[in-house]
Scaffold this motif. Structure first.
Motif, PDB file in Angstrom:
ATOM      1  N   THR A  47       0.779  -1.211   0.088  1.00  0.00           N
ATOM      2  CA  THR A  47       0.156   0.047  -0.167  1.00  0.00           C
ATOM      3  C   THR A  47       1.021   1.229   0.016  1.00  0.00           C
ATOM      4  N   ALA A  48       2.000   1.382   1.018  1.00  0.00           N
ATOM      5  CA  ALA A  48       2.928   2.289   0.916  1.00  0.00           C
ATOM      6  C   ALA A  48       3.578   2.538  -0.410  1.00  0.00           C
ATOM      7  N   LEU A  49       3.979   1.456  -0.967  1.00  0.00           N
ATOM      8  CA  LEU A  49       4.751   1.434  -2.269  1.00  0.00           C
ATOM      9  C   LEU A  49       3.892   2.165  -3.135  1.00  0.00           C
ATOM     10  N   PHE A  50       2.304   1.727  -3.283  1.00  0.00           N
ATOM     11  CA  PHE A  50       1.460   2.261  -4.377  1.00  0.00           C
ATOM     12  C   PHE A  50       1.389   3.906  -4.068  1.00  0.00           C
ATOM     13  N   GLY A  51       1.255   4.409  -2.831  1.00  0.00           N
ATOM     14  CA  GLY A  51       1.027   5.681  -2.541  1.00  0.00           C
ATOM     15  C   GLY A  51       2.224   6.360  -2.939  1.00  0.00           C
ATOM     16  N   ILE A  52       3.671   5.759  -2.758  1.00  0.00           N
ATOM     17  CA  ILE A  52       4.839   6.320  -3.177  1.00  0.00           C
ATOM     18  C   ILE A  52       4.809   6.612  -4.763  1.00  0.00           C
ATOM     19  N   ALA A  53       4.523   5.474  -5.269  1.00  0.00           N
ATOM     20  CA  ALA A  53       4.679   5.951  -6.820  1.00  0.00           C
ATOM     21  C   ALA A  53       3.518   6.738  -7.334  1.00  0.00           C
ATOM     22  N   MET A  54       2.272   6.997  -6.784  1.00  0.00           N
ATOM     23  CA  MET A  54       1.469   7.927  -7.300  1.00  0.00           C
ATOM     24  C   MET A  54       2.035   9.342  -6.777  1.00  0.00           C
ATOM     25  N   LEU A  55       3.004   9.425  -5.887  1.00  0.00           N
ATOM     26  CA  LEU A  55       3.189  10.657  -5.740  1.00  0.00           C
ATOM     27  C   LEU A  55       4.502  10.822  -6.548  1.00  0.00           C
ATOM     28  N   VAL A  56       5.280   9.962  -6.996  1.00  0.00           N
ATOM     29  CA  VAL A  56       6.257  10.228  -7.939  1.00  0.00           C
ATOM     30  C   VAL A  56       5.748  10.612  -9.408  1.00  0.00           C
ATOM     31  N   ILE A  57       4.774   9.723  -9.801  1.00  0.00           N
ATOM     32  CA  ILE A  57       4.011  10.094 -10.862  1.00  0.00           C
ATOM     33  C   ILE A  57       3.319  11.526 -11.098  1.00  0.00           C
ATOM     34  N   SER A  58       2.640  11.857  -9.860  1.00  0.00           N
ATOM     35  CA  SER A  58       1.816  13.254  -9.931  1.00  0.00           C
ATOM     36  C   SER A  58       2.873  14.113  -9.825  1.00  0.00           C
ATOM     37  N   SER A  59       3.898  14.098  -9.182  1.00  0.00           N
ATOM     38  CA  SER A  59       4.994  15.205  -9.020  1.00  0.00           C
ATOM     39  C   SER A  59       5.620  15.479 -10.378  1.00  0.00           C
ATOM     40  N   ARG A  60       5.172  15.086 -11.483  1.00  0.00           N
ATOM     41  CA  ARG A  60       5.596  15.392 -12.814  1.00  0.00           C
ATOM     42  C   ARG A  60       4.490  16.245 -13.484  1.00  0.00           C
ATOM     43  N   VAL A  61       3.469  16.423 -12.981  1.00  0.00           N
ATOM     44  CA  VAL A  61       2.303  17.024 -13.649  1.00  0.00           C
ATOM     45  C   VAL A  61       1.784  18.137 -12.833  1.00  0.00           C
ATOM     46  N   THR A  62       0.888  18.709 -13.498  1.00  0.00           N
ATOM     47  CA  THR A  62       0.013  19.822 -12.886  1.00  0.00           C
ATOM     48  C   THR A  62      -1.534  19.541 -13.033  1.00  0.00           C
ATOM     49  N   ILE A  63      -2.260  19.220 -11.977  1.00  0.00           N
ATOM     50  CA  ILE A  63      -3.688  18.989 -11.797  1.00  0.00           C
ATOM     51  C   ILE A  63      -4.612  20.074 -11.659  1.00  0.00           C
ATOM     52  N   SER A  64      -5.582  20.249 -12.315  1.00  0.00           N
ATOM     53  CA  SER A  64      -6.540  21.445 -12.170  1.00  0.00           C
ATOM     54  C   SER A  64      -7.998  20.732 -11.921  1.00  0.00           C
ATOM     55  N   ARG A  65      -8.173  19.749 -12.401  1.00  0.00           N
ATOM     56  CA  ARG A  65      -9.555  19.027 -11.981  1.00  0.00           C
ATOM     57  C   ARG A  65      -9.622  18.437 -10.601  1.00  0.00           C
ATOM     58  N   GLU A  66     -10.804  18.326 -10.404  1.00  0.00           N
ATOM     59  CA  GLU A  66     -11.256  17.689  -8.872  1.00  0.00           C
ATOM     60  C   GLU A  66     -11.783  16.099  -9.414  1.00  0.00           C
ATOM     61  N   GLY A  67     -11.706  15.198  -8.426  1.00  0.00           N
ATOM     62  CA  GLY A  67     -12.596  14.035  -8.501  1.00  0.00           C
ATOM     63  C   GLY A  67     -11.876  13.164  -9.107  1.00  0.00           C
ATOM     64  N   ALA A  68     -12.454  11.924  -9.513  1.00  0.00           N
ATOM     65  CA  ALA A  68     -11.888  10.856 -10.072  1.00  0.00           C
ATOM     66  C   ALA A  68     -11.466  11.059 -11.398  1.00  0.00           C
ATOM     67  N   GLU A  69     -11.715  12.158 -12.167  1.00  0.00           N
ATOM     68  CA  GLU A  69     -11.142  12.562 -13.428  1.00  0.00           C
ATOM     69  C   GLU A  69      -9.615  12.933 -13.613  1.00  0.00           C
ATOM     70  N   VAL A  70      -9.286  13.133 -12.138  1.00  0.00           N
ATOM     71  CA  VAL A  70      -7.763  13.558 -12.034  1.00  0.00           C
ATOM     72  C   VAL A  70      -6.928  12.417 -12.491  1.00  0.00           C
ATOM     73  N   ALA A  71      -7.497  11.060 -12.247  1.00  0.00           N
ATOM     74  CA  ALA A  71      -6.780   9.941 -12.935  1.00  0.00           C
ATOM     75  C   ALA A  71      -6.588  10.090 -14.767  1.00  0.00           C
ATOM     76  N   LEU A  72      -7.245  10.623 -15.366  1.00  0.00           N
ATOM     77  CA  LEU A  72      -7.483  10.893 -16.577  1.00  0.00           C
ATOM     78  C   LEU A  72      -6.530  12.062 -16.830  1.00  0.00           C
ATOM     79  N   VAL A  73      -6.728  12.960 -16.121  1.00  0.00           N
ATOM     80  CA  VAL A  73      -5.674  14.146 -16.562  1.00  0.00           C
ATOM     81  C   VAL A  73      -4.236  13.576 -16.386  1.00  0.00           C
ATOM     82  N   LEU A  74      -3.860  12.920 -15.150  1.00  0.00           N
ATOM     83  CA  LEU A  74      -2.443  12.328 -15.116  1.00  0.00           C
ATOM     84  C   LEU A  74      -2.098  11.413 -16.270  1.00  0.00           C
ATOM     85  N   ALA A  75      -3.066  10.461 -16.618  1.00  0.00           N
ATOM     86  CA  ALA A  75      -2.838   9.863 -17.783  1.00  0.00           C
ATOM     87  C   ALA A  75      -2.545  10.579 -19.049  1.00  0.00           C
TER      88      ALA A  75
END
Length: 405
Positions: A222-250
């Protein structure tokens, strides 16, 4: 495996996505602390069950008074409604990201219904063994895709190590730290572990040792998954809310690295949210069926001992499975913010209650015996968990109700 799959869902992904986009890798420590505190709670309830042969819900009712079952029932019904809606909406977003059907709103609504009913049928028809095999496949896809995506983005490993060795917390980072501490690893789903280990026949000291081991693996994952998400999202800028954040990340991952990694991340996101939905659909009915058995036992001394009943075969289990699969669909039209707010309120109340009751139950030698009683370290961790989740819950609710302050 089941703990990691059910606990890691849309909430973990979205919370880590926001945090990584806003503050980068600075809050890796919050992911690790959050996973450790959830391990403490789940290990405590497993140790109670290994010592007494009863689930934690049975312990609450038999040792703390029958009144608690009605409080629990009200909480369970509300939690099921909100969590079912949240997971259904997240699966709708994931399905739309992989295979759009018409316009976005219609596509997400269709995929929400498909996943909700599909999960219901899989749990109803397949039983526990099929559930285990499905979750194994989903866990493998979830972790492999998200962790691989994080590695292929070529993060600054020195910065990752620095965030672990030298944790920091700026005032502006506090809301994101609160989200990571509270959002890692699930809430009510922690109680599900007791029913899963009952299915495997664990008991006694050997069962307790095995529980500590597999929970350690679960929350490390679980911790590795959370850290991986921090690593991925640290490279992008997110402006939306909700589950569509995942689509923005992708989409932003695709722009930076190409379409292959975009699809890899989307598939990992789908594995995370659908495995979480399946886990909740399979486990929440156990809680309701256990509640009914305990109620019967209090009214009729000759009623079957709840610990000897195959709850998954009872009409109560089946009825609640249908309910959690279909009733939350009435909230499909709710805004994401409303669903998340309701979910946050429920979580803020539940985690401190769980920590407090484990301090009471597992410190009574006449109930659990000397060998299963809390030592100084479990007590210290439970007190820390109680304080942290009280503070996290209060701050999170204040932030959501008074966002301008």
């Amino acid at each position: 495996m089941l703990v990691a799959a059910t606990g890691v869902g849309a909430g973990d992904l979205l919370t880590a996505g926001y945090a990584g986009s806003r503050v980068g890798l600075a809050l890796i420590w919050a992911v690790l602390i959050g996973a450790t505190l959830k391990w403490t709670l789940t290990e405590g309830l497993a140790r109670w069950q290994m010592a007494t042969g009863t689930t934690l819900l049975e312990g609450w009712v038999n040792r703390l008074g029958g009144w608690i079952r009605w409080v629990f029932l009200g909480y369970l019904l509300l939690w099921s409604l909100v969590t079912g809606a949240s997971l259904g909406k997240a699966c709708g977003v994931a399905g739309d990201g992989l295979l759009p059907i018409g316009d976005r709103a219609t596509s997400q609504a269709i995929w929400t219904v498909v996943h909700a009913i599909g999960g219901l049928l899989l749990v109803w028809i397949g039983g526990f063994r099929l559930f285990e095999r499905l979750m194994a496949a989903l866990v493998a896809s979830m972790f492999a895709c998200v962790l691989l995506a994080a590695v292929l983005l070529r993060p600054d490993w020195e910065a990752v190590a620095g965030a672990l060795v030298r944790p920091t917390l700026r005032r502006t980072d506090l809301p994101y730290a609160i989200g990571l501490l509270g959002g890692v690893g699930g809430t009510m789903t922690l109680l599900s572990y007791g029913y899963w280990i009952r299915e495997t026949g664990r008991s006694g000291e050997s069962g307790a040792r095995l529980c500590r081991l597999d929970l350690g693996i679960a929350y490390l994952g679980t911790a590795l998954f959370g850290i991986a998400m921090l690593v991925i999202s640290s490279r992008v800028t997110i402006s939306r809310e909700g589950a569509e954040v995942a689509l923005v990340l992708a989409d932003q991952i695709g722009e930076a690295t190409g379409p292959a990694l975009r699809w890899l991340f989307l598939f990992g996101f789908w594995g995370a949210v659908f495995s979480s939905l399946l886990g909740v659909w399979q486990s929440a009915p156990y809680l309701f069926a256990d509640f009914l058995q305990l109620s019967r036992a209090r009214l009729d001394p000759d009623a079957a001992d709840p610990s000897r009943v195959d709850l998954a075969r009872t009409p109560a289990y089946r009825a609640y499975l249908v309910g959690i699969g279909l009733v939350p669909l009435i909230l499909v039209g709710w805004s994401v913010r409303s669903v998340q707010l309701a979910h946050a309120i429920l979580g803020a109340f539940f985690m401190p209650l769980l920590a407090l009751t484990l301090l009471i139950l597992n410190n009574n030698r006449s109930w659990v015996g000397h060998r299963f009683r809390n030592g100084w370290l479990p007590n210290a961790l439970l007190v820390l968990t109680l304080v942290v989740f009280l503070v996290v819950g209060a701050l999170d609710l204040h932030r959501r109700f008074f966002p301008s302050e």
